[in-house]
Enzyme design. Structure first.
Site, PDB file in Angstrom:
ATOM      1  N   GLU A  37       5.233  66.672  89.894  1.00 50.78           N
ATOM      2  CA  GLU A  37       6.105  65.521  89.673  1.00 50.78           C
ATOM      3  C   GLU A  37       5.432  64.171  89.968  1.00 50.78           C
ATOM      4  OE1 GLU A  37       9.856  65.988  91.673  1.00 50.78           O
ATOM      5  OE2 GLU A  37      10.386  67.765  90.516  1.00 50.78           O
ATOM      6  N   GLU A  41      10.436  74.648  88.853  1.00 44.76           N
ATOM      7  CA  GLU A  41      11.467  74.437  89.888  1.00 44.76           C
ATOM      8  C   GLU A  41      12.831  74.364  89.227  1.00 44.76           C
ATOM      9  OE1 GLU A  41      11.128  71.084  92.588  1.00 44.76           O
ATOM     10  OE2 GLU A  41       8.980  71.440  92.835  1.00 44.76           O
TER      11      GLU A  41
HETATM   12  C1  FCB Z   1      11.653  68.183  93.602  1.00 41.46           C
HETATM   13  C2  FCB Z   1      10.458  68.409  94.500  1.00 41.46           C
HETATM   14  C3  FCB Z   1      10.645  69.512  95.505  1.00 41.46           C
HETATM   15  C4  FCB Z   1      12.043  69.519  96.079  1.00 41.46           C
HETATM   16  C5  FCB Z   1      13.080  69.493  94.969  1.00 41.46           C
HETATM   17  C6  FCB Z   1      14.489  69.544  95.454  1.00 41.46           C
HETATM   18  O1  FCB Z   1      11.645  66.868  93.175  1.00 41.46           O
HETATM   19  O2  FCB Z   1       9.323  68.706  93.729  1.00 41.46           O
HETATM   20  O3  FCB Z   1       9.670  69.377  96.500  1.00 41.46           O
HETATM   21  O4  FCB Z   1      12.189  68.483  96.963  1.00 41.46           O
HETATM   22  O5  FCB Z   1      12.895  68.345  94.194  1.00 41.46           O
END
Ligand code: FCB
Length: 480
Positions: free
Chosen positions: A177, A381
């Site tokens: 990110e 994620e």
């Molecule tokens: C993302 C991050 C991760 C976590 C999630 C909830 O932005 O990459 O580390 O904090 O959100």
């Protein structure tokens, strides 16, 4: 663009995932490791930031976190209990190079080497992220991501790690990110290093993109197996509101999404981004040859998804709404977009206040597939924070987290719909394996499918973990 078959609420069951689709879970070094000053680890910007009063909820820090640095073996055994096929973890740069430069610390390399061996011994595919936000503080003192030399230092770090682990890691992710690193780190100041400068944020965007390209080149020059190369982006799924919605979407799409996918996958920044940010910078920090370096073929593009974003052009009169899902600490994560507002969206919401909308995940995967038809994708994620309660019956502790189960079921359904529509989706890494340090929110937000008791470091599989284990065993979404 979402599909029309299946339940409108995405509560489908009985959908089967293909063989080879990697069911895994994800964590990040600063969020779980602790052991902040052991075995030669240097300070990172998150150590500095979390120890600065007022920056993190409750004054929480990652000093101890989940103590994973000492408990990694039993944590790996929990992964076996879940049947995980892959594990996405990140490497702490300051464990390898305490000041961000110079030779590698052997103990740091050993920790990750043992972790990788432990995963392989358990039949779990290692997915390694080189940078999940813990920049060595010494590099920040030289300008951090606002300066080019940090991207060059990152390539050296990638080479050191690649030489040590590049015979075993299956997937290398350069950055997690970069949107957050650049815009929350240097724009809004909600994340470390807490800088609030539109110019710094845009410089960081470019130097992060450059760091990605340089790191892939560095890895390629040293690895000895045949890994996949990747980067993980948190692309924003944008919806426009009212007659100005389309223009607001265009503008935020340029800053949030195309500022990354443009150089990474098309080899050019979007021209409208230059126009929108002309009052801030002429982008002269983009040097001849940079775009060729950045535009590396990716074996897989990592996609993080949690919720959607609703935008409109602000009328300049009514109070400007900034419901963009990020902690409001004064600065703006949207350089050049002071005329845009972020509108509240219909619920339900997670504990982060993020709206739950699985159609956004399906839409994102379909849109990426339409724009980059030959690009394999992986969800790196997805998950949800909810308040969890431990109940003990017959002496056995349980965490009943039906809201997280429902969230996961609906998002796995969205992923399955994208697969069925022809998207080359390679896997799904649930965020997160266990409760952990949630950045500016400290330990107040629990994303884990495994509960961590921070007083005792005891781990308890939540119902969502059991649900996930059943999904992995059968490869089929269980009934809720
Ligand atoms: C993302 C991050 C991760 C976590 C999630 C909830 O932005 O990459 O580390 O904090 O959100």
């Amino acid at each position: 663009m979402s599909s029309t078959t299946g339940n409108p609420d995405y509560r489908d069951s009985g959908l089967t995932f293909p063989d080879g689709f990697l069911f895994g879970s994800a964590t990040a070094s600063y969020q779980i490791e602790g052991a902040y000053d052991e075995d030669g680890r240097g300070p990172s910007i998150w150590d500095t930031f979390s120890h600065t009063p007022g920056m993190v909820w409750n004054g929480d820090t990652g000093d101890v976190a989940d103590d994973h640095y000492h408990r990694w073996e039993s944590d790996l055994d929990l992964m076996v209990e879940l049947g995980l096929e892959s594990y996405r973890f990140s490497i702490a740069w300051p464990r390898i190079q305490p000041t961000g430069r110079g030779p590698a610390v052997q103990a740091g390399l050993d920790f990750y080497s043992n972790l990788v061996d432990g995963l392989i011994a358990r039949g779990i595919t290692p997915i390694a992220t080189l940078y999940h936000w813990d920049l060595p503080q010494a590099l920040e003192d030289e300008g951090g991501w606002t300066v080019r030399s940090t991207a060059e230092a990152f390539a050296d770090y990638a080479r050191l790690v690649g030489a040590a682990l590049g015979d075993r890691v299956a997937v290398w992710t350069t950055l997690n990110e970069p949107w957050c690193s650049a815009y929350l780190g240097y724009g809004s100041g909600a994340h470390a290093p807490g800088v609030t400068s539109p110019l710094a944020a845009l410089q960081a965007v470019h130097h992060l993109n450059l760091a990605h390209g340089l790191a892939i080149q560095a890895l390629r020059s040293v690895v000895t197996n045949d890994p996949q190369y990747s980067i993980t982006l948190n692309l924003h799924v944008l919806r426009g509101s009212g007659p100005t919605g389309a223009e607001a979407v265009r503008k935020i799409d340029a800053i949030a999404n195309r500022a990354f996918t443009g150089p990474l996958l098309h080899g050019a920044y979007p021209p409208d981004l230059f126009v929108d940010t002309a009052a801030i910078t002429d982008w002269s920090f983009v040097l001849e040859g940079d775009l060729e370096i950045i535009n590396q073929p990716l074996d897989v593009l990592g996609v993080n998804y949690y919720s959607t974003t609703l935008v409109a052009v602000w009328d300049g009169v009514s109070p400007r709404q900034m419901a963009d899902g990020h902690k409001d600490v004064g600065g703006s994560p949207w350089p050049g977009a002071d005329d845009i507002e972020f509108l509240p969206q219909p619920g339900p919401y997670t504990e982060m206040g993020w709206n739950i909308d699985p159609s956004g995940l399906e839409e994102l995967l379909l849109a990426l597939h339409a724009e980059f038809p030959s690009q394999p994708l992986m969800i790196t994620e997805n998950g949800a924070a909810f308040d969890d309660a431990v109940t003990v019956s017959d002496g056995i502790a349980r965490v009943h987290d039906p809201l997280r189960v429902d969230y996961l079921q609906r998002h796995f359904t969205a992923a399955h719909r994208a697969l069925s529509a022809g998207v080359d989706l390679r896997g799904y890494q649930v965020w997160s394996l266990m409760d952990n340090f949630e950045w500016g929110y400290g330990y107040s937000k629990r994303f884990g499918i495994i509960r961590v008791d921070y007083d005792t470091q005891e781990r308890t599989l939540k119902d969502s973990a059991l649900w996930y284990a059943a999904l992995i065993t059968s490869r089929t979404i269980p009934a809720a």
